[in-house]
Design a protein around this motif. Sequence first.
Motif, PDB file in Angstrom:
ATOM      1  N   LYS A  17      -2.621  -4.782   4.751  1.00  0.00           N
ATOM      2  CA  LYS A  17      -3.564  -3.706   5.070  1.00  0.00           C
ATOM      3  C   LYS A  17      -3.593  -3.463   6.580  1.00  0.00           C
ATOM      4  O   LYS A  17      -3.549  -2.311   7.046  1.00  0.00           O
ATOM      5  N   GLN A  25      -7.559   1.582  -1.579  1.00  0.00           N
ATOM      6  CA  GLN A  25      -6.560   0.770  -2.274  1.00  0.00           C
ATOM      7  C   GLN A  25      -6.887  -0.715  -2.145  1.00  0.00           C
ATOM      8  O   GLN A  25      -6.755  -1.466  -3.114  1.00  0.00           O
ATOM      9  N   ASN A  54      -7.664   6.181   2.368  1.00  0.00           N
ATOM     10  CA  ASN A  54      -6.981   5.791   1.132  1.00  0.00           C
ATOM     11  C   ASN A  54      -6.589   4.320   1.150  1.00  0.00           C
ATOM     12  O   ASN A  54      -6.627   3.637   0.118  1.00  0.00           O
ATOM     13  N   ILE A  55      -6.193   3.808   2.308  1.00  0.00           N
ATOM     14  CA  ILE A  55      -5.828   2.392   2.422  1.00  0.00           C
ATOM     15  C   ILE A  55      -7.030   1.514   2.113  1.00  0.00           C
ATOM     16  O   ILE A  55      -6.920   0.493   1.416  1.00  0.00           O
ATOM     17  N   TYR A  67       0.839  -1.202   0.000  1.00  0.00           N
ATOM     18  CA  TYR A  67       0.000   0.000   0.000  1.00  0.00           C
ATOM     19  C   TYR A  67       0.874   1.252   0.000  1.00  0.00           C
ATOM     20  O   TYR A  67       1.968   1.254   0.569  1.00  0.00           O
ATOM     21  N   ILE A 108       1.145   5.245   1.066  1.00  0.00           N
ATOM     22  CA  ILE A 108       0.569   6.289   1.914  1.00  0.00           C
ATOM     23  C   ILE A 108       1.185   7.622   1.498  1.00  0.00           C
ATOM     24  O   ILE A 108       2.288   7.660   0.957  1.00  0.00           O
ATOM     25  N   ILE A 165      -0.257  -1.748   7.661  1.00  0.00           N
ATOM     26  CA  ILE A 165      -0.107  -0.340   7.284  1.00  0.00           C
ATOM     27  C   ILE A 165      -1.109   0.531   8.034  1.00  0.00           C
ATOM     28  O   ILE A 165      -0.822   1.685   8.367  1.00  0.00           O
ATOM     29  N   GLU A 166      -2.284  -0.006   8.341  1.00  0.00           N
ATOM     30  CA  GLU A 166      -3.261   0.747   9.123  1.00  0.00           C
ATOM     31  C   GLU A 166      -2.737   1.008  10.537  1.00  0.00           C
ATOM     32  O   GLU A 166      -2.895   2.113  11.077  1.00  0.00           O
ATOM     33  N   ASN A 220      -5.088   8.971   4.941  1.00  0.00           N
ATOM     34  CA  ASN A 220      -4.415   7.713   4.656  1.00  0.00           C
ATOM     35  C   ASN A 220      -5.242   6.511   5.086  1.00  0.00           C
ATOM     36  O   ASN A 220      -5.227   5.481   4.414  1.00  0.00           O
ATOM     37  N   THR A 221      -5.958   6.636   6.193  1.00  0.00           N
ATOM     38  CA  THR A 221      -6.834   5.547   6.622  1.00  0.00           C
ATOM     39  C   THR A 221      -7.890   5.277   5.557  1.00  0.00           C
ATOM     40  O   THR A 221      -8.160   4.133   5.196  1.00  0.00           O
TER      41      THR A 221
END
Length: 440
Positions: A419, A339, A335-336, A112, A114, A422-423, A332-333
Amino acid sequence: MNSFYVKVVSGLVVFSVAIAGCSTPVSKTEEGVTAEQNKETKKAYATEVEEMLKEGPGKYAGSAYNEANANKELDTLPKNLTGEQAYQKLVELFAEDYQPYVKKLDAFDTTYNISSDPGDLKTPSGKQLNVMILVDSSGSMAGKVDGFSKMTLAKQAVSRFASSLSTHANVSLRVYGHKGSNADKDKVLSCKSTEVVYPLGKYDQQTFSKALDAFKPTGWTPIALAMKEAANDLSRSSVPSENLIYVVSDGIETCGGNPVQVAQELNKSNVKAVVNIIGFDVDNAGQKALQEVAKAGGGEYATVRNDEGLRRYFDNQRMKIWEQWLMWKVRNTSNIIQQFTRKERELQRLTFGGLGIDKLSMTESHRMRVAVSHLQSRDKLSIEEADKVRELINNREDKIDKYRKSRYESLIKLLKENKEKIEKLVEKKGKDKMDEYDTN
């Protein structure tokens, strides 16, 4: 009589042998194929799915499919085909081209992206942040506000601000007008006085506090000279950086310099410094002059009247960064999730729902089965051998089906795991940075 009979018989035997010696075995006839060819055919087609996926494209794969032409080619085959021979021919004709999908699955990106850090004080990520604080030490800074000297209040606000900067930032403290006095006899000395009391580097509270205690309000106001020297300091850095200058002053330039011009040059030069001016207890004429300096330097001007206003200004700088990190975390949360949805949809397109490999396999199997029926109708395949072909087709379809499901499951698992990682990273980093700039 007997002798003649023997000669005749012998001649016939010799003739028969000669005929046999000149004859060439039939490789293909309407009655079938040789055992040697049958043996070769058994070795010709793939039995493992990885190789099956490389067998195409066949002559009539994809959009090249033409049932009538395919049937004509099938009609040229001999009768009494074995199941293996028929299957091999069907692979040659109808095997689909799986490789474009296989390659996409092999290269499928489960990571992912960011967005870059919002930086500090309006600076983008990826570069070193340098914060240069220039403090006016002219005699007028000895004036009282709310019972305290302006210099004392300025030092307290600067100290609070410097301590709140991100660990990503380098900070420098430069003083100007701190030598001589504000008397005419000391003007030359004072107007040449500007000095770095805290060299550009990471913030250290004890060292920074000592630096603040090292000067007192005394002289004139060489703002332009102080900014020029700050530019020289910044130009020595070989690291790509974003540069911010904060000038704290209670008045305008009094040494004949042109701070507007210098601020503009600073902003347009290679160091590309943004010049912000904090006017502390400045009269209206002084405010207008200092506003022009900030405008020329691409920064902002703020006027404060007392200790509370000065603190509020620097706290607001921190709050802006806090808000930027909050929005960074929220964006970003979201956007993840977007994605993941996009990647999951692409993975399904490659493997499931009558698309991608799934669609190719169904199309391929259907065309092969249609061809088997045609071969049976032309007496090329017995019922028993036709069943063998269908079994081979089913086996091929099952293996490809297991392959696509396995690839999907392994990739979607990795996609979900990444996911989650990255979160957590975004949540922790966002929280840490917001805590770092929290003004409460």
